[in-house]
Design an enzyme around this catalytic site. Sequence first.
Site, PDB file in Angstrom:
ATOM      1  N   SER A  13       8.058 -10.932  44.468  1.00  9.09           N
ATOM      2  CA  SER A  13       8.393 -11.665  45.698  1.00  9.09           C
ATOM      3  C   SER A  13       7.788 -13.065  45.767  1.00  9.09           C
ATOM      4  O   SER A  13       8.233 -13.892  46.561  1.00  9.09           O
ATOM      5  CB  SER A  13       7.990 -10.855  46.931  1.00  9.09           C
ATOM      6  OG  SER A  13       6.645 -10.443  46.833  1.00  9.09           O
ATOM      7  N   GLY A  15       5.240 -16.175  43.273  1.00  9.42           N
ATOM      8  CA  GLY A  15       4.439 -16.502  42.090  1.00  9.42           C
ATOM      9  C   GLY A  15       3.368 -17.491  42.471  1.00  9.42           C
ATOM     10  O   GLY A  15       3.499 -18.212  43.463  1.00  9.42           O
ATOM     11  N   ARG A  16       2.290 -17.512  41.686  1.00  8.57           N
ATOM     12  CA  ARG A  16       1.247 -18.497  41.973  1.00  8.57           C
ATOM     13  C   ARG A  16       0.559 -18.927  40.677  1.00  8.57           C
ATOM     14  O   ARG A  16       0.519 -18.167  39.694  1.00  8.57           O
ATOM     15  CB  ARG A  16       0.242 -17.976  43.000  1.00  8.57           C
ATOM     16  CG  ARG A  16      -0.794 -16.963  42.589  1.00  8.57           C
ATOM     17  CD  ARG A  16      -0.327 -15.612  42.247  1.00  8.57           C
ATOM     18  NE  ARG A  16       0.582 -14.995  43.167  1.00  8.57           N
ATOM     19  CZ  ARG A  16       0.282 -14.000  43.969  1.00  8.57           C
ATOM     20  NH1 ARG A  16      -0.925 -13.496  43.958  1.00  8.57           N
ATOM     21  NH2 ARG A  16       1.177 -13.445  44.734  1.00  8.57           N
ATOM     22  N   ALA A  80       6.902  -5.417  35.400  1.00  8.06           N
ATOM     23  CA  ALA A  80       7.275  -4.762  34.140  1.00  8.06           C
ATOM     24  C   ALA A  80       8.788  -4.591  34.006  1.00  8.06           C
ATOM     25  O   ALA A  80       9.550  -5.016  34.865  1.00  8.06           O
ATOM     26  CB  ALA A  80       6.610  -3.394  34.081  1.00  8.06           C
ATOM     27  N   HIS A 237       1.823  -7.313  31.683  1.00 11.04           N
ATOM     28  CA  HIS A 237       2.259  -6.510  32.818  1.00 11.04           C
ATOM     29  C   HIS A 237       1.217  -6.721  33.903  1.00 11.04           C
ATOM     30  O   HIS A 237       0.024  -6.477  33.686  1.00 11.04           O
ATOM     31  CB  HIS A 237       2.343  -5.032  32.429  1.00 11.04           C
ATOM     32  CG  HIS A 237       2.738  -4.151  33.571  1.00 11.04           C
ATOM     33  ND1 HIS A 237       2.455  -2.807  33.606  1.00 11.04           N
ATOM     34  CD2 HIS A 237       3.383  -4.425  34.736  1.00 11.04           C
ATOM     35  CE1 HIS A 237       2.913  -2.289  34.734  1.00 11.04           C
ATOM     36  NE2 HIS A 237       3.473  -3.254  35.440  1.00 11.04           N
ATOM     37  N   ASP A 238       1.638  -7.174  35.080  1.00  9.40           N
ATOM     38  CA  ASP A 238       0.678  -7.581  36.107  1.00  9.40           C
ATOM     39  C   ASP A 238      -0.332  -6.483  36.449  1.00  9.40           C
ATOM     40  O   ASP A 238      -1.501  -6.776  36.730  1.00  9.40           O
ATOM     41  CB  ASP A 238       1.379  -8.104  37.363  1.00  9.40           C
ATOM     42  CG  ASP A 238       2.473  -7.188  37.904  1.00  9.40           C
ATOM     43  OD1 ASP A 238       2.549  -6.020  37.478  1.00  9.40           O
ATOM     44  OD2 ASP A 238       3.255  -7.654  38.754  1.00  9.40           O
ATOM     45  N   GLN A 305       6.948  -4.688  53.774  1.00  9.41           N
ATOM     46  CA  GLN A 305       7.441  -6.056  53.528  1.00  9.41           C
ATOM     47  C   GLN A 305       8.908  -6.160  53.953  1.00  9.41           C
ATOM     48  O   GLN A 305       9.320  -7.145  54.574  1.00  9.41           O
ATOM     49  CB  GLN A 305       7.320  -6.413  52.036  1.00  9.41           C
ATOM     50  CG  GLN A 305       5.888  -6.635  51.564  1.00  9.41           C
ATOM     51  CD  GLN A 305       5.766  -6.626  50.032  1.00  9.41           C
ATOM     52  OE1 GLN A 305       6.719  -6.318  49.316  1.00  9.41           O
ATOM     53  NE2 GLN A 305       4.591  -6.943  49.529  1.00  9.41           N
ATOM     54  N   GLY A 404      -3.329  -7.605  46.562  1.00 10.33           N
ATOM     55  CA  GLY A 404      -3.077  -8.110  47.920  1.00 10.33           C
ATOM     56  C   GLY A 404      -3.259  -7.070  48.997  1.00 10.33           C
ATOM     57  O   GLY A 404      -3.727  -7.371  50.104  1.00 10.33           O
TER      58      GLY A 404
END
Length: 469
Positions: A13, A15-16, A80, A237-238, A305, A404
């Site tokens: 949703s 990016g940073r 992923a 993969h985050d 969300q 988060g």
Amino acid sequence: MGKYYLAVDIGASSGRHILGHLENGKIELEEIYRFENGMDHKDGKLLWNVDRLFGEILNGMKKCKELGKIPVSMAIDTWAVDYVLLDEQDRILGDTYGYRDHRTDSMDIETAKILQETELYARTGIQKQIFNTVYQLMAVKQQTPELLQRAKTLLMLPDYFGFRLTGNKLSEYTNGSTTQLVDPATFQWDKELIQKLGYPEDIFLPLQMPGTKVGQLLPEIQKEVGFNLEVVLCGSHDTASAVMAVPQASGDGIYISSGTWSLMGIESLKPIINKDAATANFTNEGGYDHRFRFLKNIMGLWMIQSVRHEYKDAYSFAQLCDMAEESKNFPSRVDVNDPSFLSPDNMVEAIKKYCQKTGQPVPESVGELASVVYRSLAQSYGETVSGLEKIAGRTYDSIHIIGGGSNAAYLNQLTADATGKTVYAGPGEATAIGNLLAQMIYAEELTDLKSARQCVRDSFEIKTFVPAK
């Protein structure tokens, strides 16, 4: 001032770009760029616009130049399972699908005609999810087989962005493991499995571990952003990056990487592949330093969300938590992992319909909806802990919530109450921190995973939530 490292962390949703450096043994973070992300609805498909995303990667890099803070290296992590197929000229073949697209519906049935689900799990240790790459490729084989015939390379999305930056094609292991096509014993593609399923095995490049150099920026990229640096593989993969940042030096405990998805599990030096794990749908995803993330995917904050979005983002998450607390006596619960919540046209309606179908009171107010979501999520955490401890054959006294969702104090308290365990919450930017840790270990500023985790513990505030008596 220490050396700067750049973490490009792209979620489903947003990016940073986060710059990190070590100062007096502590990690200092600075978010320098943020951008929106989401799947595009096009001709009934859910697609990623990879050119736009790559443009955003460059925009954030240019910000480094503007600030006069030039990093020595950068690494990219994303979600992923999603990938691109490249032709012999390295052009993308077909559409770049998002994992919530419905083209994979019934592809588990098609795959099971070749290989039973139990055997697929026994070979890979990866939980069944209808959006896994194994099913996405089956959709290509069934619906557009000519694309597989023309494909020369498959790259997961962070690897594709690394290729666009450097001209070098590398496939990173942690993200590769989520495809359900990797052998956990060899840490490489299961070529026999790939052949069995009828996918071209030569499109899969050897898997590389986090901490591998991808390359220097291409001359044209250097010119555009105004500097050069090394691109390095992190746990791309985050969740692999996030779990690196669990602030527990021993790495021995339950964690929840809490964001759009909640990934709840433990770290293991060996995969845990047995009937109980398969039945409970636990997965063994690749982690840093040949570790395994034995965890369960839970729908996570995606539901709240979506509810917030359907109310035109009129309420902050903090307000939603307050309203949920005011409606805490509203009794209805939903199974957050029910497929009806994966990508409904309307989440509010999906929740109401589920309650109606299961004979429970239907939530009407925003507070009642938020209460259903948060309490159902905590209930799912409680059930997952029970299953996890049973399979692992031991009990744990605490849970580390990172990402988060660790900022949602109300949910943290519900989690402590539902699991009966002390909850330690933070750091919130776990994924970016883990991305930076891999680069700092590569640069030998940190010695290993254990010292990196201790550094996280020393650098960031961790909040404690004790179960209500």
